[in-house]
Design an enzyme around this catalytic site. Structure first.
Site: not given
Ligand code: PNS
Length: 162
Positions: A20, A44, A93, A131
């Site tokens: 990150h 979560k 990644r 993570s």
């Molecule tokens: O890096 P991560 O932890 O996998 O991040 C995931 C994240 C926060 C980008 C994703 O869960 C997200 O965008 N959540 C917000 C809810 C949302 O917008 N959902 C529709 C996604 S298309």
């Protein structure tokens, strides 16, 4: 008129990793302002609270300059549009990340076409770090010294007292 580009770098950051950190430092070289947006995700069941994740990110990002750390909930694309960000920045990644990331990028574009998703690759030396694995390795007594910033090592130690 010179253009100002604000980007949002979203995630759960539970906890932030060196991957990150690498993405943040690459992001600020390209965009005028980077908002690290921490998902408020009680469902979560994160190890670190929203405040703890934001504190760690602030400590990591503070020396970098044009970065701010914010919390968000609800739809990411809606939040990005509300913050008048042109870009959602995501790290890839490995090819296995791509399918999920593509699906999210297309859905976000469908919802708010004015926000563009930009993918960047972290340094290859971080390509295996997540993570989830950091927490698992730490819980099982492995070294996480090269995987996370120092503040995260300290916080993990304090939280889990192994
Ligand atoms: O890096 P991560 O932890 O996998 O991040 C995931 C994240 C926060 C980008 C994703 O869960 C997200 O965008 N959540 C917000 C809810 C949302 O917008 N959902 C529709 C996604 S298309």
């Amino acid at each position: 008129m010179p253009r100002f580009t604000r980007a949002i770098y979203p995630g759960s950051f539970d906890p932030p990793t060196n991957g990150h950190l690498d993405m943040i430092s690459r992001g600020i070289r390209i965009f005028d302002e980077l908002i690290v947006a921490v998902l408020q995700n009680p469902d979560k069941n994160p190890l670190f609270s929203l405040e703890e994740r934001m504190e760690m990110l602030r400590e990591i990002a503070a020396p970098m300059g044009n970065v701010r750390v914010e919390a968000f909930d609800g739809l990411l694309a809606e939040y990005a549009a509300r913050r008048e960000a042109a870009v959602i920045l995501r790290g890839i990644r490995a090819i296995s990340d791509y399918e999920y990331e593509l699906q999210m990028a297309l859905m976000n574009r469908k919802l708010f076409p004015q926000v563009e998703t930009v993918f960047m690759t972290a340094a290859e030396s971080y390509s295996y770090i997540s993570s989830r694995l950091v927490k698992e390795v730490y819980l099982l007594g492995g070294s996480i010294r090269e995987l996370v910033p120092e503040v995260v090592q300290r916080r993990l130690k304090a939280k889990l007292r192994l």
